[in-house]
Design a protein around this motif. Structure first.
Motif, short mmCIF file in Angstrom:
data_model
loop_
_atom_site.label_atom_id
_atom_site.label_comp_id
_atom_site.label_asym_id
_atom_site.label_seq_id
_atom_site.Cartn_x
_atom_site.Cartn_y
_atom_site.Cartn_z
N MET A 1 0.85 -1.19 0.00
CA MET A 1 0.00 0.00 0.00
C MET A 1 0.89 1.24 0.00
O MET A 1 1.81 1.35 0.79
N SER A 2 0.61 2.15 -0.90
CA SER A 2 1.47 3.31 -1.04
C SER A 2 1.05 4.44 -0.10
O SER A 2 -0.09 4.53 0.32
N THR A 3 2.03 5.28 0.21
CA THR A 3 1.80 6.49 1.00
C THR A 3 1.48 7.61 0.03
O THR A 3 2.18 7.78 -0.97
N VAL A 4 0.44 8.39 0.32
CA VAL A 4 0.02 9.48 -0.55
C VAL A 4 0.48 10.80 0.05
O VAL A 4 0.24 11.08 1.22
N PHE A 5 1.13 11.61 -0.79
CA PHE A 5 1.57 12.95 -0.39
C PHE A 5 0.83 13.96 -1.25
O PHE A 5 0.75 13.80 -2.46
N SER A 6 0.31 15.01 -0.63
CA SER A 6 -0.42 16.02 -1.38
C SER A 6 0.09 17.43 -1.16
O SER A 6 -0.48 18.38 -1.69
N SER A 7 1.19 17.58 -0.41
CA SER A 7 1.76 18.92 -0.21
C SER A 7 3.24 18.82 0.13
O SER A 7 3.74 17.77 0.57
N THR A 8 3.91 19.93 -0.07
CA THR A 8 5.32 20.03 0.29
C THR A 8 5.53 19.71 1.76
O THR A 8 6.43 18.97 2.13
N GLY A 9 4.67 20.27 2.62
CA GLY A 9 4.79 20.06 4.06
C GLY A 9 4.67 18.60 4.45
O GLY A 9 5.42 18.12 5.32
N GLN A 10 3.75 17.89 3.83
CA GLN A 10 3.61 16.45 4.13
C GLN A 10 4.87 15.68 3.76
O GLN A 10 5.31 14.82 4.52
N LEU A 11 5.43 16.00 2.62
CA LEU A 11 6.62 15.28 2.18
C LEU A 11 7.81 15.63 3.08
O LEU A 11 8.56 14.75 3.50
N LEU A 12 7.97 16.89 3.42
CA LEU A 12 9.06 17.30 4.31
C LEU A 12 8.95 16.61 5.67
O LEU A 12 9.95 16.18 6.25
N ALA A 13 7.74 16.48 6.18
CA ALA A 13 7.52 15.87 7.50
C ALA A 13 7.76 14.36 7.50
O ALA A 13 7.90 13.76 8.56
N ALA A 14 7.82 13.76 6.33
CA ALA A 14 7.95 12.30 6.24
C ALA A 14 9.40 11.83 6.21
O ALA A 14 9.64 10.62 6.11
N GLU A 15 10.36 12.72 6.30
CA GLU A 15 11.77 12.31 6.27
C GLU A 15 12.02 11.21 7.30
O GLU A 15 11.57 11.30 8.44
N GLY A 16 12.71 10.17 6.86
CA GLY A 16 13.00 9.03 7.73
C GLY A 16 11.97 7.92 7.68
O GLY A 16 12.18 6.85 8.25
N MET A 17 10.87 8.14 7.00
CA MET A 17 9.77 7.17 6.95
C MET A 17 10.16 5.91 6.18
O MET A 17 10.75 5.98 5.12
N ASP A 18 9.81 4.77 6.74
CA ASP A 18 9.91 3.50 6.01
C ASP A 18 8.67 3.41 5.14
O ASP A 18 7.54 3.42 5.65
N LEU A 19 8.87 3.35 3.83
CA LEU A 19 7.75 3.34 2.89
C LEU A 19 7.17 1.95 2.66
O LEU A 19 6.18 1.80 1.97
N GLY A 20 7.80 0.94 3.24
CA GLY A 20 7.29 -0.41 3.13
C GLY A 20 7.83 -1.15 1.92
O GLY A 20 8.84 -0.76 1.33
N ARG A 21 7.12 -2.21 1.56
CA ARG A 21 7.55 -3.09 0.49
C ARG A 21 6.44 -3.22 -0.56
O ARG A 21 5.27 -3.15 -0.24
N THR A 22 6.87 -3.47 -1.79
CA THR A 22 5.94 -3.65 -2.90
C THR A 22 5.50 -5.10 -2.97
O THR A 22 5.97 -5.96 -2.22
#
Length: 156
Positions: A1-22
């Motif tokens: 399941m993918s993570t959805v980003f809709s703004s610069t702030g959301q993406l900046l705040a996600a630094e360090g996040m494990d995005l998981g596996r495909t």
């Protein structure tokens, strides 16, 4: 399941996040052959199953750059964008091929958002993508992909 980003702030705040596996992807000889045709790299370890069976890997293996290219296939399974004006691939760093990927292997992408920073009006994201091989302790490829995203302004 993918993570959805809709703004610069959301993406900046996600630094360090494990995005998981495909999901798993079966690496077929057909995919390897098509890559060989596209690149002109017809080395026997990739395209000659009979000879490769007696070679150092015991089977045909994927081109390293095919394994790298699959990071681009896996990325949208991990990250989706809404409200995006434009996204571009900027490059990559720290590319390695720790293990050969044999034909018939199942592989998947594992992503981590290792660095996020502003570059002018765009946000630059570095995703460490590991192409995992089922049953192997070592991945077939590890690369720090660099992308730049420009979001549309959010409506007030």
């Amino acid at each position: 399941m993918s993570t959805v980003f809709s703004s610069t702030g959301q993406l900046l705040a996600a630094e360090g996040m494990d995005l998981g596996r495909t999901d798993w992807l079966l690496l077929t000889q057909e995919r390897i052959n098509l890559f060989a045709e596209a690149t002109g790299d017809h080395q026997w370890i990739h395209v000659d199953p009979q000879r490769a069976a007696t070679g150092p890997f015991g089977a045909c293996i994927a081109h390293g750059y095919l394994t790298l290219a699959l990071a681009n296939l896996f990325m949208p399974q991990l990250m989706q964008f809404e409200n995006l004006a434009m996204g571009v691939n900027y490059g990559s760093d720290r590319l390695r091929f720790p293990a050969p990927v044999k034909v018939g292997s199942r592989i998947r992408g594992h992503g981590q958002l290792v660095r996020v920073e502003m570059q002018g009006q765009a946000v630059q994201a570095v995703v460490r993508m590991s192409v995992e091989i089922e049953g192997s302790e070592r991945p077939g490829c590890v690369v720090d992909t660099i992308s730049r995203y420009t979001f549309n302004p959010l409506e007030q």
